[in-house]
Motif scaffolding. Structure first.
Motif, PDB file in Angstrom:
ATOM      1  N   LEU A  39      11.238  -0.515  -2.197  1.00 37.90           N
ATOM      2  CA  LEU A  39      11.935  -1.339  -1.210  1.00 37.90           C
ATOM      3  C   LEU A  39      12.856  -2.380  -1.829  1.00 37.90           C
ATOM      4  O   LEU A  39      13.855  -2.748  -1.240  1.00 37.90           O
ATOM      5  N   GLY A  40      12.504  -2.887  -2.978  1.00 37.46           N
ATOM      6  CA  GLY A  40      13.315  -3.939  -3.579  1.00 37.46           C
ATOM      7  C   GLY A  40      13.218  -5.230  -2.781  1.00 37.46           C
ATOM      8  O   GLY A  40      14.220  -5.774  -2.349  1.00 37.46           O
ATOM      9  N   VAL A  41      11.990  -5.713  -2.570  1.00 36.11           N
ATOM     10  CA  VAL A  41      11.781  -6.898  -1.748  1.00 36.11           C
ATOM     11  C   VAL A  41      11.906  -8.206  -2.532  1.00 36.11           C
ATOM     12  O   VAL A  41      11.734  -9.269  -1.963  1.00 36.11           O
ATOM     13  N   GLY A  42      12.219  -8.140  -3.788  1.00 36.39           N
ATOM     14  CA  GLY A  42      12.411  -9.374  -4.539  1.00 36.39           C
ATOM     15  C   GLY A  42      12.344  -9.156  -6.034  1.00 36.39           C
ATOM     16  O   GLY A  42      11.831  -8.147  -6.513  1.00 36.39           O
ATOM     17  N   LEU A  43      12.863 -10.141  -6.745  1.00 40.39           N
ATOM     18  CA  LEU A  43      12.948 -10.084  -8.200  1.00 40.39           C
ATOM     19  C   LEU A  43      11.582  -9.933  -8.861  1.00 40.39           C
ATOM     20  O   LEU A  43      11.436  -9.239  -9.851  1.00 40.39           O
ATOM     21  N   TYR A  44      10.565 -10.561  -8.291  1.00 40.26           N
ATOM     22  CA  TYR A  44       9.238 -10.548  -8.907  1.00 40.26           C
ATOM     23  C   TYR A  44       8.264  -9.611  -8.192  1.00 40.26           C
ATOM     24  O   TYR A  44       7.062  -9.769  -8.288  1.00 40.26           O
ATOM     25  N   GLN A  45       8.808  -8.650  -7.500  1.00 41.91           N
ATOM     26  CA  GLN A  45       7.997  -7.703  -6.729  1.00 41.91           C
ATOM     27  C   GLN A  45       6.931  -7.028  -7.584  1.00 41.91           C
ATOM     28  O   GLN A  45       5.813  -6.814  -7.141  1.00 41.91           O
ATOM     29  N   HIS A  46       7.253  -6.691  -8.806  1.00 42.61           N
ATOM     30  CA  HIS A  46       6.317  -5.962  -9.664  1.00 42.61           C
ATOM     31  C   HIS A  46       5.269  -6.870 -10.307  1.00 42.61           C
ATOM     32  O   HIS A  46       4.319  -6.386 -10.913  1.00 42.61           O
ATOM     33  N   ASP A  47       5.433  -8.178 -10.121  1.00 43.97           N
ATOM     34  CA  ASP A  47       4.461  -9.125 -10.652  1.00 43.97           C
ATOM     35  C   ASP A  47       3.324  -9.401  -9.674  1.00 43.97           C
ATOM     36  O   ASP A  47       2.348 -10.027 -10.044  1.00 43.97           O
ATOM     37  N   VAL A  48       3.470  -8.964  -8.437  1.00 44.65           N
ATOM     38  CA  VAL A  48       2.426  -9.196  -7.437  1.00 44.65           C
ATOM     39  C   VAL A  48       1.492  -7.986  -7.387  1.00 44.65           C
ATOM     40  O   VAL A  48       1.855  -6.884  -7.797  1.00 44.65           O
ATOM     41  N   ASP A  49       0.319  -8.210  -6.868  1.00 49.11           N
ATOM     42  CA  ASP A  49      -0.669  -7.145  -6.719  1.00 49.11           C
ATOM     43  C   ASP A  49      -0.093  -6.074  -5.785  1.00 49.11           C
ATOM     44  O   ASP A  49       0.193  -6.348  -4.616  1.00 49.11           O
ATOM     45  N   GLN A  50       0.087  -4.860  -6.294  1.00 51.06           N
ATOM     46  CA  GLN A  50       0.736  -3.790  -5.531  1.00 51.06           C
ATOM     47  C   GLN A  50      -0.077  -3.359  -4.303  1.00 51.06           C
ATOM     48  O   GLN A  50       0.480  -3.032  -3.267  1.00 51.06           O
ATOM     49  N   LYS A  51      -1.398  -3.390  -4.441  1.00 51.37           N
ATOM     50  CA  LYS A  51      -2.253  -3.034  -3.304  1.00 51.37           C
ATOM     51  C   LYS A  51      -2.083  -4.052  -2.178  1.00 51.37           C
ATOM     52  O   LYS A  51      -1.936  -3.694  -1.011  1.00 51.37           O
ATOM     53  N   ARG A  52      -2.057  -5.322  -2.543  1.00 59.89           N
ATOM     54  CA  ARG A  52      -1.884  -6.371  -1.531  1.00 59.89           C
ATOM     55  C   ARG A  52      -0.493  -6.301  -0.914  1.00 59.89           C
ATOM     56  O   ARG A  52      -0.329  -6.474   0.289  1.00 59.89           O
ATOM     57  N   LEU A  53       0.515  -6.014  -1.731  1.00 62.64           N
ATOM     58  CA  LEU A  53       1.875  -5.874  -1.219  1.00 62.64           C
ATOM     59  C   LEU A  53       1.928  -4.759  -0.177  1.00 62.64           C
ATOM     60  O   LEU A  53       2.488  -4.937   0.905  1.00 62.64           O
ATOM     61  N   GLU A  54       1.312  -3.640  -0.492  1.00 61.98           N
ATOM     62  CA  GLU A  54       1.292  -2.520   0.455  1.00 61.98           C
ATOM     63  C   GLU A  54       0.544  -2.898   1.738  1.00 61.98           C
ATOM     64  O   GLU A  54       0.987  -2.577   2.840  1.00 61.98           O
ATOM     65  N   GLU A  55      -0.586  -3.587   1.608  1.00 59.87           N
ATOM     66  CA  GLU A  55      -1.350  -4.018   2.784  1.00 59.87           C
ATOM     67  C   GLU A  55      -0.528  -4.956   3.658  1.00 59.87           C
ATOM     68  O   GLU A  55      -0.526  -4.830   4.886  1.00 59.87           O
ATOM     69  N   GLU A  56       0.160  -5.900   3.034  1.00 61.40           N
ATOM     70  CA  GLU A  56       0.971  -6.862   3.787  1.00 61.40           C
ATOM     71  C   GLU A  56       2.138  -6.167   4.480  1.00 61.40           C
ATOM     72  O   GLU A  56       2.436  -6.451   5.645  1.00 61.40           O
ATOM     73  N   LEU A  57       2.805  -5.262   3.777  1.00 65.80           N
ATOM     74  CA  LEU A  57       3.919  -4.538   4.385  1.00 65.80           C
ATOM     75  C   LEU A  57       3.437  -3.642   5.524  1.00 65.80           C
ATOM     76  O   LEU A  57       4.118  -3.503   6.542  1.00 65.80           O
TER      77      LEU A  57
END
Length: 148
Positions: A39-57
């Motif tokens: 998605l390219g949701v931000g510069l530091y997207q890959h620094d966040v927990d990917q599982k949590r990112l998916e849950e939030e999205l």
């Protein structure tokens, strides 16, 4: 992978062009097909927990579908899975029924979807829109139980 399945006769550049055009026509239907990592949701997207990112999205997408609904005659299985009460299997069954009858003309016709019982109909009916159908209220968020 999904694009190749959906548009097998097009090369990758043409599939990309089709996806961009579809994003202009129906953004939510196309964006649910894109994984969070793409998605390219931000510069530091890959620094966040990917599982949590998916849950939030996923949560945000469910809220959007709940707020605006989706067209029962056009929605993809990927979008239908965000409709309350619909499982991936029911989403596929809805699409099969839609193809068999040439499109839904009323929300009542959703009851004929294989595996969609009364409780599931009650859950999902208000989020599935039928545009240009027999009942004008089917294109709104008003639940069929409240029509009279």
């Amino acid at each position: 992978e999904l694009a190749a399945k959906e548009l097998p006769n097009l090369d990758v550049t043409h599939r990309g062009a089709v996806s961009l055009a579809r994003r202009l026509m129906d953004p939510m239907s196309e964006l649910v097909k894109v994984g969070p990592q793409s998605l390219g949701v931000g510069l530091y997207q890959h620094d966040v927990d990917q599982k949590r990112l998916e849950e939030e999205l996923t949560g945000v997408t469910q809220c959007c579908v709940t707020a605006v609904g989706c067209d029962a005659n056009r929605a993809s299985p990927e979008l239908l899975r965000y409709v309350a009460g619909l499982t991936p299997k029911l989403a596929e069954a809805l699409i099969v029924q839609r193809q068999d009858i040439g499109g839904f003309k009323t929300r009542e016709e959703l009851k004929a979807v294989r595996g969609l019982g009364p409780k599931t109909f009650t859950q999902c009916a208000g989020f599935l829109r039928i545009y240009s159908g027999k009942e004008q209220l089917d294109a709104t968020s008003i639940h069929p139980e409240s029509y009279s």
